[in-house]
Design a protein around this motif. Structure first.
Motif, mmCIF file in Angstrom:
data_model
loop_
_atom_site.group_PDB
_atom_site.id
_atom_site.type_symbol
_atom_site.label_atom_id
_atom_site.label_comp_id
_atom_site.label_asym_id
_atom_site.label_seq_id
_atom_site.Cartn_x
_atom_site.Cartn_y
_atom_site.Cartn_z
ATOM 1 N N GLU A 81 -8.026 -9.705 3.724
ATOM 2 C CA GLU A 81 -6.990 -10.403 3.613
ATOM 3 C C GLU A 81 -7.026 -11.772 4.079
ATOM 4 O OE1 GLU A 81 -5.965 -6.599 1.974
ATOM 5 O OE2 GLU A 81 -6.640 -7.187 3.904
ATOM 6 N N THR B 53 -12.469 2.420 6.351
ATOM 7 C CA THR B 53 -11.779 1.199 5.498
ATOM 8 C C THR B 53 -10.736 0.710 6.302
ATOM 9 O OG1 THR B 53 -10.089 3.087 4.473
ATOM 10 C CG2 THR B 53 -12.321 2.351 3.462
ATOM 11 N N LEU B 54 -10.139 1.522 7.165
ATOM 12 C CA LEU B 54 -9.008 0.576 7.835
ATOM 13 C C LEU B 54 -9.174 0.020 9.152
ATOM 14 C CD1 LEU B 54 -6.216 3.509 7.236
ATOM 15 C CD2 LEU B 54 -6.362 1.272 6.296
ATOM 16 N N ASN C 250 -3.841 4.840 0.938
ATOM 17 C CA ASN C 250 -4.947 5.648 1.597
ATOM 18 C C ASN C 250 -4.230 7.062 1.816
ATOM 19 O OD1 ASN C 250 -7.153 4.228 3.540
ATOM 20 N ND2 ASN C 250 -5.437 2.903 3.308
ATOM 21 N N ILE D 19 -9.038 -3.570 8.713
ATOM 22 C CA ILE D 19 -7.530 -3.667 8.093
ATOM 23 C C ILE D 19 -7.233 -5.236 8.258
ATOM 24 C CG2 ILE D 19 -6.067 -2.954 10.002
ATOM 25 C CD1 ILE D 19 -4.175 -2.028 7.956
ATOM 26 N N TYR E 199 0.588 -5.076 -4.956
ATOM 27 C CA TYR E 199 -0.373 -4.932 -4.080
ATOM 28 C C TYR E 199 -1.212 -3.492 -3.950
ATOM 29 C CZ TYR E 199 1.235 -8.720 -1.485
ATOM 30 O OH TYR E 199 1.737 -10.249 -0.989
ATOM 31 N N LYS F 194 -0.939 -0.597 1.400
ATOM 32 C CA LYS F 194 -2.222 -0.088 2.113
ATOM 33 C C LYS F 194 -2.266 1.551 2.662
ATOM 34 C CE LYS F 194 -4.646 -4.164 3.381
ATOM 35 N NZ LYS F 194 -5.674 -3.872 2.965
ATOM 36 N N TYR F 195 -0.905 1.682 3.321
ATOM 37 C CA TYR F 195 -0.756 3.057 3.718
ATOM 38 C C TYR F 195 -0.478 4.191 2.424
ATOM 39 C CZ TYR F 195 1.679 6.970 6.003
ATOM 40 O OH TYR F 195 1.951 8.155 6.433
ATOM 41 N N GLU G 167 -5.298 -3.460 -4.119
ATOM 42 C CA GLU G 167 -6.318 -2.406 -3.416
ATOM 43 C C GLU G 167 -7.079 -1.712 -4.337
ATOM 44 O OE1 GLU G 167 -6.108 -1.549 0.063
ATOM 45 O OE2 GLU G 167 -5.120 -3.605 0.280
#
Length: 497
Positions: free
Chosen positions: A337, A329-330, A362, A333, A270, A358-359, A274
């Motif tokens: 997807e 960006t978030l 970032n 979120i 993942y 994702k976390y 990203e």
């Protein structure tokens, strides 16, 4: 069908398209919020215009000369403001290519529509109240001078709109082109106003021509509009076919394996997703680049000017340098997807691995603001504890807060669309992004006021580290709540594809 009839039909089609959008019914509250926000800025510009008209009335020269001399500042703000509000006609014109209408005819309609757009009238909320006091009420001028001046102002912003459209065509191809107008405006302001005064004097005399009804001023700006109208029509015709055949470019994209991430298992896969999204998808890439540019510009202002050396703005810059990329960006979120949410839900706990990736991604991106803010640190404008406090407060408090939107976001972002046309922001997204930006600033500023910068930084660092270390707990909580809302969210994603 003549141009006027086609113009009316296209305007009607755009209104119907907005009403038929799946998010129209959901976003009525957001529309009310948007109207209130627009009304606020209109009132704000009116107040500033009136205040400047009275404030400059006792100056050594006329108030309108001060404003006219610095008109390049208004054009610069207007140009960059359009980046989030005005798109090129290529996206809108594609459906009409199926009809037996000449491309030049269609392009003329859309370019005229841009010239007559509401966006070119925004600044009149400032200039009309300003010119009532600064021009109309003067003994040697009158209503005709006031009217002539504001028509000239409108024409200047129409010209600026076509100038923007020219550069936006290239920016849509490669984001690096944003540097060209940035350098041009920066050079004009520095060499024409700061270092020398030739631009200030030229602008003052040219804009004074509008007040006096000088035909040369009108001819000059109308000639500029006509030339860039033709230039934009030429480039936009080419851009249309690139938009239509955009899918063919995907075949030539070279895949990078990034095998060094294989050791992290599903999370590593993942993470690859990203990284590849930032590299390949238009919306995700532009969100990322916009965040990086914002950080760079703010750090440059912080480093090389004295505007933000003290007070609340100093705290604002320090926090925003770390938070702005995540906020940009978030806020959306899980919206990306939404394009493949059905496949994502077919594997056990894949959403949890996605959230972790994702976390971590970032958090790794925090290297960018750290590098940018090194100059203010070396210059002594900001302390190391303040920087660490902002860093860990972002990863341990702001990020967890933004990740809550993963539970509620259910609108798909179309990856090949332009950023401003990829979807409509929901009320929750707007509220969460505002809170994520301004609450940390208020907390840090309050701590600095009550103690000092070092203690405030240490307290924020401790709070942020706690949230960062506990990321497995709050990420799993978000995952469980997401699964509880999964059917509602999946229905929303499908409706908005």
């Amino acid at each position: 069908m003549n141009k006027y009839q086609l113009y009316r039909q296209i305007s009607k089609n755009k209104k119907l398209a907005a009403k038929r959008h799946p998010m129209f019914e959901r976003n009525k509250a957001m529309k009310i919020f948007g109207y209130c926000f627009a009304a606020f800025w209109a009132v704000y510009l009116i107040i500033i215009g009136i205040a400047l008209a009275f404030g400059l009335s006792d100056a050594s020269c006329e108030a309108y000369d001060y404003i006219n001399g610095g008109f390049i500042i208004f054009l610069t703000i207007d140009f960059f403001m359009r980046l989030g509000m005005q798109e090129t006609p290529a996206q809108d014109i594609k459906p009409y290519k199926l009809l037996p209408i000449k491309t030049n005819f269609l392009m003329d309609i859309f370019l005229i529509k841009i010239g007559l757009g509401v966006i070119n009238l925004i600044w009149l909320f400032f200039f009309i109240p300003f010119s009532i006091k600064a021009i109309w009420l003067l003994p040697h001028y009158g209503f005709l001078n006031f009217l002539s001046y504001n028509i000239g102002i409108w024409l200047m912003f129409v010209a600026n709109g076509y100038w923007y459209l020219f550069w936006r065509t290239f920016i849509n191809q490669k984001m690096i082109y944003i540097l060209c107008p940035t350098i041009i405006y920066g050079a004009l302001i520095y060499f024409g106003m700061v270092n020398q005064e030739w631009l200030y004097n030229s602008s003052m005399n040219f804009m004074r021509g509008f007040i006096n009804g000088n035909l040369l001023s009108y001819i000059g700006v109308i000639a500029f509009i006509f030339v860039f109208f033709l230039i934009n029509r030429f480039f936009q015709k080419k851009f249309i076919y690139k938009e239509i055949s955009k899918f063919e470019k995907v075949k030539n994209v070279r895949s990078r394996e990034m095998s060094f991430l294989n050791r992290f298992g599903q999370i590593g896969e993942y993470l690859k997703l990203e990284i590849k999204s930032v590299q390949r998808n238009a919306v995700v890439r532009k969100q990322f680049i916009t965040g990086v540019i914002c950080m760079l510009m703010l750090c440059a202002l912080f480093s090389f000017t004295e505007v933000y050396d003290a007070g609340f703005m100093r705290t604002f810059i320090c926090v925003y340098c770390f938070a702005c990329l995540g906020v940009i960006t978030l806020t959306s979120i899980m919206c990306v997807e939404g394009n493949y949410i059905d496949g994502l839900m077919s594997r056990r706990e894949s959403v949890l691995s996605l959230l972790k990736a994702k976390y971590y991604f970032n958090c790794m991106m925090m290297i960018v603001p750290i590098l940018f803010i090194l100059v203010p640190i070396f210059k002594g404008k900001v302390g190391i504890w303040e920087v660490l406090g902002c860093l860990f407060f972002t990863t341990g408090v702001i990020f967890p807060f933004l990740f809550q939107l993963a539970v509620y976001n259910n609108t798909t972002i179309h990856l090949t669309n332009q950023l401003t046309k990829s979807g409509q922001s929901s009320k929750s997204q707007i509220i969460v992004s505002m809170v994520a930006l301004f609450v940390p600033m208020g907390i840090m500023y309050a701590l600095i006021t009550l103690s000092n910068q070092t203690i405030a930084g240490i307290i924020m660092c401790i709070i942020g580290l706690t949230g960062t270390i506990l990321n497995p707990i709050w990420l799993r909580n978000i995952y469980k709540r997401f699964m509880n809302h999964r059917y509602e969210n999946m229905a929303g994603f499908r409706q908005t594809r």
